[in-house]
Design a protein around this motif. Structure first.
Motif, PDB file in Angstrom:
ATOM      1  N   ALA A   8       0.808  -1.209   0.000  1.00  0.00           N
ATOM      2  CA  ALA A   8       0.000   0.000   0.000  1.00  0.00           C
ATOM      3  C   ALA A   8       0.845   1.265   0.000  1.00  0.00           C
ATOM      4  CB  ALA A   8      -0.927   0.003   1.224  1.00  0.00           C
ATOM      5  N   LYS A   9       2.092   1.149   0.451  1.00  0.00           N
ATOM      6  CA  LYS A   9       2.965   2.320   0.483  1.00  0.00           C
ATOM      7  C   LYS A   9       3.695   2.523  -0.843  1.00  0.00           C
ATOM      8  CE  LYS A   9       3.732   1.890   5.466  1.00  0.00           C
ATOM      9  NZ  LYS A   9       4.751   1.719   6.541  1.00  0.00           N
ATOM     10  N   GLY A  10       3.541   1.561  -1.738  1.00  0.00           N
ATOM     11  CA  GLY A  10       4.125   1.738  -3.063  1.00  0.00           C
ATOM     12  C   GLY A  10       5.540   1.247  -3.204  1.00  0.00           C
ATOM     13  N   HIS A  11       6.068   0.527  -2.230  1.00  0.00           N
ATOM     14  CA  HIS A  11       7.421  -0.006  -2.344  1.00  0.00           C
ATOM     15  C   HIS A  11       7.364  -1.345  -3.065  1.00  0.00           C
ATOM     16  CE1 HIS A  11       8.940   3.175   0.140  1.00  0.00           C
ATOM     17  NE2 HIS A  11       8.103   2.861   1.117  1.00  0.00           N
ATOM     18  N   GLU A  12       7.782  -1.371  -4.312  1.00  0.00           N
ATOM     19  CA  GLU A  12       7.655  -2.569  -5.125  1.00  0.00           C
ATOM     20  C   GLU A  12       8.577  -3.676  -4.634  1.00  0.00           C
ATOM     21  OE1 GLU A  12       8.206  -1.580  -9.153  1.00  0.00           O
ATOM     22  OE2 GLU A  12       6.548  -0.165  -9.224  1.00  0.00           O
ATOM     23  N   GLY A  13       8.134  -4.898  -4.844  1.00  0.00           N
ATOM     24  CA  GLY A  13       8.972  -6.050  -4.549  1.00  0.00           C
ATOM     25  C   GLY A  13       8.872  -6.546  -3.124  1.00  0.00           C
ATOM     26  N   THR A  14       8.060  -5.897  -2.257  1.00  0.00           N
ATOM     27  CA  THR A  14       7.935  -6.353  -0.879  1.00  0.00           C
ATOM     28  C   THR A  14       7.357  -7.762  -0.832  1.00  0.00           C
ATOM     29  OG1 THR A  14       7.629  -4.078  -0.152  1.00  0.00           O
ATOM     30  CG2 THR A  14       6.978  -5.818   1.381  1.00  0.00           C
ATOM     31  N   PHE A  15       6.327  -7.995  -1.615  1.00  0.00           N
ATOM     32  CA  PHE A  15       5.725  -9.316  -1.713  1.00  0.00           C
ATOM     33  C   PHE A  15       6.286 -10.029  -2.940  1.00  0.00           C
ATOM     34  CE2 PHE A  15       2.938  -7.137   1.076  1.00  0.00           C
ATOM     35  CZ  PHE A  15       2.342  -8.090   1.871  1.00  0.00           C
ATOM     36  N   LYS A  16       6.695 -11.265  -2.755  1.00  0.00           N
ATOM     37  CA  LYS A  16       7.370 -11.965  -3.838  1.00  0.00           C
ATOM     38  C   LYS A  16       6.489 -13.029  -4.491  1.00  0.00           C
ATOM     39  CE  LYS A  16      11.912 -11.135  -1.803  1.00  0.00           C
ATOM     40  NZ  LYS A  16      13.156 -11.728  -1.265  1.00  0.00           N
ATOM     41  N   ASN A  17       5.198 -12.986  -4.237  1.00  0.00           N
ATOM     42  CA  ASN A  17       4.282 -13.972  -4.806  1.00  0.00           C
ATOM     43  C   ASN A  17       3.215 -13.279  -5.636  1.00  0.00           C
ATOM     44  OD1 ASN A  17       5.698 -15.952  -3.401  1.00  0.00           O
ATOM     45  ND2 ASN A  17       4.323 -15.850  -1.648  1.00  0.00           N
ATOM     46  N   PRO A  18       3.561 -12.762  -6.793  1.00  0.00           N
ATOM     47  CA  PRO A  18       2.578 -12.041  -7.603  1.00  0.00           C
ATOM     48  C   PRO A  18       1.557 -12.975  -8.240  1.00  0.00           C
ATOM     49  CG  PRO A  18       4.641 -12.212  -8.788  1.00  0.00           C
ATOM     50  CD  PRO A  18       4.899 -12.746  -7.409  1.00  0.00           C
ATOM     51  N   PHE A  19       0.440 -12.391  -8.588  1.00  0.00           N
ATOM     52  CA  PHE A  19      -0.667 -13.097  -9.233  1.00  0.00           C
ATOM     53  C   PHE A  19      -0.764 -12.606 -10.668  1.00  0.00           C
ATOM     54  CE2 PHE A  19      -5.158 -12.889 -10.494  1.00  0.00           C
ATOM     55  CZ  PHE A  19      -5.502 -14.219 -10.419  1.00  0.00           C
ATOM     56  N   LEU A  20      -0.785 -13.536 -11.644  1.00  0.00           N
ATOM     57  CA  LEU A  20      -0.853 -13.202 -13.062  1.00  0.00           C
ATOM     58  C   LEU A  20      -2.165 -13.723 -13.625  1.00  0.00           C
ATOM     59  CD1 LEU A  20       2.237 -13.210 -12.294  1.00  0.00           C
ATOM     60  CD2 LEU A  20       2.696 -13.834 -14.666  1.00  0.00           C
ATOM     61  N   PHE A  21      -2.920 -12.847 -14.285  1.00  0.00           N
ATOM     62  CA  PHE A  21      -4.214 -13.236 -14.828  1.00  0.00           C
ATOM     63  C   PHE A  21      -4.256 -13.010 -16.333  1.00  0.00           C
ATOM     64  CE2 PHE A  21      -8.593 -12.371 -16.131  1.00  0.00           C
ATOM     65  CZ  PHE A  21      -9.211 -13.528 -15.683  1.00  0.00           C
ATOM     66  N   PHE A  22      -4.812 -14.002 -17.063  1.00  0.00           N
ATOM     67  CA  PHE A  22      -4.964 -13.931 -18.519  1.00  0.00           C
ATOM     68  C   PHE A  22      -6.443 -14.157 -18.851  1.00  0.00           C
ATOM     69  CE2 PHE A  22      -0.739 -15.375 -17.495  1.00  0.00           C
ATOM     70  CZ  PHE A  22       0.082 -14.659 -18.343  1.00  0.00           C
ATOM     71  N   HIS A  23      -7.031 -13.182 -19.528  1.00  0.00           N
ATOM     72  CA  HIS A  23      -8.470 -13.251 -19.802  1.00  0.00           C
ATOM     73  C   HIS A  23      -8.766 -14.088 -21.044  1.00  0.00           C
ATOM     74  CE1 HIS A  23      -8.450 -10.473 -23.280  1.00  0.00           C
ATOM     75  NE2 HIS A  23      -7.535  -9.774 -22.614  1.00  0.00           N
ATOM     76  N   GLY A  24     -10.033 -14.386 -21.234  1.00  0.00           N
ATOM     77  CA  GLY A  24     -10.480 -15.150 -22.389  1.00  0.00           C
ATOM     78  C   GLY A  24     -11.008 -14.243 -23.481  1.00  0.00           C
ATOM     79  N   ILE A  25     -11.630 -14.860 -24.492  1.00  0.00           N
ATOM     80  CA  ILE A  25     -12.224 -14.099 -25.587  1.00  0.00           C
ATOM     81  C   ILE A  25     -13.448 -13.379 -25.048  1.00  0.00           C
ATOM     82  CG2 ILE A  25     -13.395 -14.292 -27.822  1.00  0.00           C
ATOM     83  CD1 ILE A  25     -11.603 -16.714 -28.408  1.00  0.00           C
ATOM     84  N   ALA A  26     -13.392 -12.052 -25.051  1.00  0.00           N
ATOM     85  CA  ALA A  26     -14.475 -11.273 -24.439  1.00  0.00           C
ATOM     86  C   ALA A  26     -14.508  -9.881 -25.040  1.00  0.00           C
ATOM     87  CB  ALA A  26     -14.271 -11.181 -22.925  1.00  0.00           C
ATOM     88  N   PRO A  27     -15.613  -9.496 -25.673  1.00  0.00           N
ATOM     89  CA  PRO A  27     -15.753  -8.108 -26.127  1.00  0.00           C
ATOM     90  C   PRO A  27     -15.591  -7.154 -24.941  1.00  0.00           C
ATOM     91  CG  PRO A  27     -17.496  -9.475 -27.046  1.00  0.00           C
ATOM     92  CD  PRO A  27     -16.795 -10.306 -26.016  1.00  0.00           C
TER      93      PRO A  27
END
Length: 537
Positions: free
Chosen positions: A281-300
């Motif tokens: 929340a403070k904006g310091h990148e890299g504090t958490f090392k378990n990122p979540f990656l999301f890829f969407h489907g075919i969707a207008p």
């Protein structure tokens, strides 16, 4: 005046669609032939033979037949016929025209046996894992077809005999992405090896074309990436509308949810865009090392219709101790967007790697959680095969997994070829659902161009045994999915559950494809699988 101007603009766009855009989509000279990732041809290297992929498919059919107590020859026949379209040359005795391809795909030609299912109620789900008593045990996988006769429906179908030459044409496309006449000598040798494999190991042969006496049928292999586009015209206003919807989603992501948009720039000005929200929340990148990656489907509209679901799983208004970094990757050509710029598997993987590196997640201490919906499950397969990303993957959540059993055709038939062409064998709700998918998504020009010109099925199928055993994997399926065969995929997962501790799946009873996005009472199931409140390393 305004109405006349609008009509003029739409007529102009229609002419551009018919005489510029659609011919561009049908120009095979601009098609990129994607190399086989796992079965690339290497001179004097026996393990590079393309026939290994064919043998792998055959072995899976054989093992599945043995587990289910069905006839291998009937199951293989159903597999190979599924990749052909059939029409009668003449009218039947009743005067009606018969489209046997639809009958072939929709009829049950094998008996999968009885299975126990929990009662289907609103919001119910049936979750299975390694400890499930319904998981199938392994066996020798030997073929027992001598003790089986062809199922009744199969015999009633009275289908034509597929000749040797047409099977060669299909193999040329399926395993080389070429027309048969364009094959090189080593490629022809590979096809001969596949035919020999069928003859020697499975006692299956195909008659020559001049030996086939049944002349009442027209049939041809479905070579998706070499065929002309069947896209339907859409008004320019529709593209403008969904462009506005996408921009509205951007505003929500930026202003309300705190994401920021980034781009990876390739040659010729092409880009790969994604949204990122820091895990601190403070904006310091890299504090958490378990990122979540999301890829969407075919969707207008792209990510816009996923936002309520994503915000539930990863709320923006939380304390710094419980917030994870989130990447949302965009694939614009499948979002009703005016673009022929299709990124290859290699370019997509490179873009993801660069995005992780930009935000400090490129070291080996990073543990990735991947989630993909529908088409996004193909991109999960690409990530899983990427040498740099594969060791970093800790968990995969797959929603409406079209990547599993991709070679079995149901996904291609139901989406690309509109498996709902006729109501035969289907209830009206299923028929209307298929028709809606066809009108809203699969017949859109740029989406179809991606699938027909920029997609390689052989690099996108997810084989369960290829998932590292340490990767926790949960597959969510909808019972009434009209694109994929959820029951067939469930049985495939069951065969792997006993030997894989980290594999589990959920069947949502009474729901269809993409219902997870519009049914909030299903979201807790996904959240539980994500195990959102993980501790930091």
């Amino acid at each position: 005046m305004i109405r006349a101007l609008y009509i003029t603009i739409e007529l102009t766009f229609y002419l551009i669609f018919r005489h510029v855009l659609k011919p561009r989509a049908n120009d095979l000279s601009k098609k990129k032939r994607h190399p086989f990732r796992d079965y690339a041809h290497i001179l004097d290297e026996p393990n590079s033979h393309r026939s290994r992929l064919f043998k792998r498919i055959l072995d899976r059919i054989k093992v599945t037949s043995a587990h289910q107590g069905t006839c291998f020859h009937a199951d293989f026949d159903a597999f190979i016929r599924g990749w052909f379209s059939f029409t009668r040359r003449e009218h039947s005795a009743t005067g009606t025209f018969i489209d046997t391809h639809t009958a072939t795909l929709n009829d049950d030609i094998t008996d999968f046996g009885n299975e126990i299912e929990s009662s289907a109620q609103e919001g119910d789900s049936s979750t299975h894992s390694l400890t499930s008593e319904q998981s199938l045990s392994s066996n020798s996988g030997e073929d027992t077809n001598d003790n089986h006769s062809l199922p009744r429906k199969y015999c009633k179908a009275n289908l034509p005999i597929i000749d040797f030459e047409n099977v060669e044409k299909f193999f040329a496309w399926a395993f080389f992405d070429k027309r048969f006449d364009d094959l090189q000598s080593w490629e022809c040798s590979e096809i001969d090896e596949m035919m020999e494999l069928l003859r020697v190991e499975h006692d299956i042969t195909f008659p020559k074309k001049y030996d086939v006496r049944d002349r009442d049928w027209n049939f041809q292999p479905r070579c998706m990436t070499l065929e002309r586009s069947n896209a339907l015209h859409r008004p320019l206003a529709l593209y403008i509308f969904f462009g506005f919807v996408r921009l509205l989603g951007y505003a929500v992501l930026y202003i309300i949810f705190g994401y920021r948009r980034y781009e990876i720039i390739y040659e010729k000005g092409r880009t790969f865009s994604y949204w990122y929200r820091d895990g601190n929340a403070k904006g310091h990148e890299g504090t958490f090392k378990n990122p979540f990656l999301f890829f969407h489907g075919i969707a207008p509209g792209g990510l816009t219709f996923y936002l309520p679901f994503l915000e539930y799983c990863f709320p923006s208004k939380q304390s710094a101790e419980s917030t994870r970094p989130v990447f949302l990757f965009e694939t614009l050509p499948i979002a009703c967007h005016l673009s022929f710029d299709v990124l290859s598997e290699e370019e997509t993987v490179f873009g993801v790697e660069q995005a992780l590196k930009r935000h400090g997640f490129s070291n080996n201490n990073c543990k990735l959680t991947l989630c993909g919906h529908s088409f996004g499950s193909f991109q999960l397969t690409w990530m899983l095969k990427a040498k740099r990303l594969r060791p970093l993957i800790q968990k995969m959540i797959i929603l409406d997994s079209v990547s599993v059993l991709l070679s079995s055709l149901e996904v291609v038939s139901n989406f690309v070829y509109n498996g709902g062409e006729e109501k035969s064998g289907s209830d009206w709700a299923t028929y209307l659902n298929k028709t809606m998918i066809h009108l809203m998504a699969s017949s859109e020009l740029f989406t179809e161009h991606y699938l027909r010109r920029g997609f390689a099925w052989y690099n996108s199928e997810l084989w369960i045994e290829d998932i590292p055993k340490q990767v926790e994997t949960h597959v969510f399926l909808a019972e009434k999915d009209v694109i994929l065969d959820s029951q067939k995929i469930k049985k495939e997962l069951q065969m792997h559950c006993r030997s894989r501790k980290n594999l589990s799946y959920t069947i949502w009873k009474g729901y269809g494809h993409a219902d997870v996005l519009t049914r909030p009472h299903l979201w807790p199931d996904v959240l539980a699988a994500l195990n959102y409140r993980e501790k930091m390393d």
